[in-house]
Design an enzyme around this catalytic site. Structure first.
Site, PDB file in Angstrom:
ATOM      1  CB  CYS A 165     -25.384   7.360 -46.160  1.00 19.49           C
ATOM      2  SG  CYS A 165     -24.506   7.755 -47.505  1.00 19.49           S
ATOM      3  CB  CYS A 185     -20.780   2.825 -47.978  1.00 18.92           C
ATOM      4  SG  CYS A 185     -22.046   4.062 -46.428  1.00 18.92           S
TER       5      CYS A 185
END
Length: 367
Positions: A103, A200
């Site tokens: 990410c 996340c």
């Protein structure tokens, strides 16, 4: 004093305390500060949706308090293609990936950086990561954060120096309690918000439930080093090397009281390999092979060198010898044997406080 008033910084606002204080500190340093809230996942779950909505609300509240605009952007498509698909493929192959690293590489320091520069006219981006940067001889180095407990350089090793040169990390120079104290002093709504945990896109959901939505589980045998079947697993993807809890094989006849640990996965036969005792030799490796090297200076290493390595976050540094086998493959030999070196995780290399880069663990080496 440097005049930063014409230098535009876009801060990635997550709705947490670290990015809130980052925005405040940059404002104090005279920069022209704006916020950006990234949506990286399309929530399909009410609790998740509420958490994401709350994060946006908190980010907006902080920006209002500081008197700065907050932009929003949806990177869910990029996240799915570049982070999540890779995450699923790794689990399918029996490895344990680290999506936070992907990410950072693909979204926060690529998609966000490009959007901030091209669409918002940013000179820099900033994030609430606990890392530092240093300019030396025309190069930019990535350094550990000053707070040892919070240092996040492990998650940022895959970012090149060009990206680091365009990024600011205001809280990297501080310890976490100080960050919370500043947030409280400035009456920022996030001052006592707890740190987010978990991946996340999963939020606080149970990991096994989440994975099952995307990958069909295939139950199979749990096997000892002697080949004895002592139980059933619900799917290899739910287990990781060194795992002790949640195996469901306690209290077996003829076995001692020592706990069982996952020591391997036999992908061909869908078997989970376990052994007893924290000091069982099958749990330990004297080194590893890693691929997909990302060096911060983007220069492939050509000769053997000494440094320290972490094979997981928050681990003590391990002194080691690194030998490049080719531009994209490394052999790492530890000074002392290490437990639970896990394929799919990252080996991240350090020279004192400088993060050199890292690579993905392909296999662990055992005697």
């Amino acid at each position: 004093m440097t005049d930063n008033s014409q230098v535009k910084v876009i801060v990635g606002m997550s709705g947490g305390v670290d990015s809130s204080v980052s925005a405040y500190l940059l404002q104090q340093q005279g920069y022209l500060v704006e916020g950006l809230f990234m949506k990286n996942w399309e929530e399909d779950d009410t609790d998740q949706y509420c958490a994401a909505a709350q994060d946006l609300e908190d980010a907006q509240s902080v920006c209002d308090k500081l008197g700065i605009p907050l932009h929003t952007i949806n990177f869910a498509a990029e996240y799915w293609d570049n982070v999540f698909e890779h995450f699923l493929a790794e689990y399918k192959a029996g490895r344990t990936p680290n999506p936070d690293i992907m990410c950072n590489k693909e979204i926060k320091f690529k998609a966000f950086l490009e959007f901030a520069a091209e669409d918002l006219g940013a000179d820099y981006i900033a994030t609430g990561h606990y890392v530092r940067r240093r300019e030396v001889d025309g190069h930019v180095q990535l350094l550990r954060g000053l707070d040892n407990n919070k240092d996040q350089s492990y998650f940022l090793y895959a970012i090149g120096e060009k990206q680091i040169a365009k990024s600011l990390f205001p809280v990297g120079e501080l310890e976490k309690p100080e960050v919370r104290r500043i947030a409280e002093q400035q009456d920022l709504i996030t001052h006592n918000k707890k740190d987010s945990t978990g991946i996340c896109f999963i939020g606080e959901r149970k990991f096994t439930d989440f994975l099952q939505e995307y990958l069909p589980a295939q139950p199979g045998d749990i096997v000892t080093p002697t080949g004895e079947v002592i139980g059933q697993h619900q799917g290899l993807m739910y287990h990781t090397l060194g795992q002790r809890k949640g195996l469901g094989i306690g209290g077996l006849q003829n076995s001692n009281e020592n706990p069982w640990y996952v020591v391997g996965k036999d992908m061909d036969n869908n078997r989970l390999l376990v052994a007893q005792g924290a000091d069982h030799p099958a749990l330990f490796s004297y080194g590893l092979i890693a691929k997909q090297c990302d060096w911060v200076d983007r220069t492939p290493k050509k000769s053997t060198f000494r440094c320290t390595v972490k094979t997981r976050y928050r681990q003590q540094d391990i002194p080691c010898t690194v030998t490049p086998l080719d531009d994209d493959t490394l052999k790492v030999i530890f000074d002392t044997a290490q437990a639970a070196v896990t394929p799919g995780q990252s080996a991240v290399f350090y020279n004192d406080e400088v993060c050199l880069g890292g690579a993905i663990i392909e296999e662990h080496l055992q005697k």
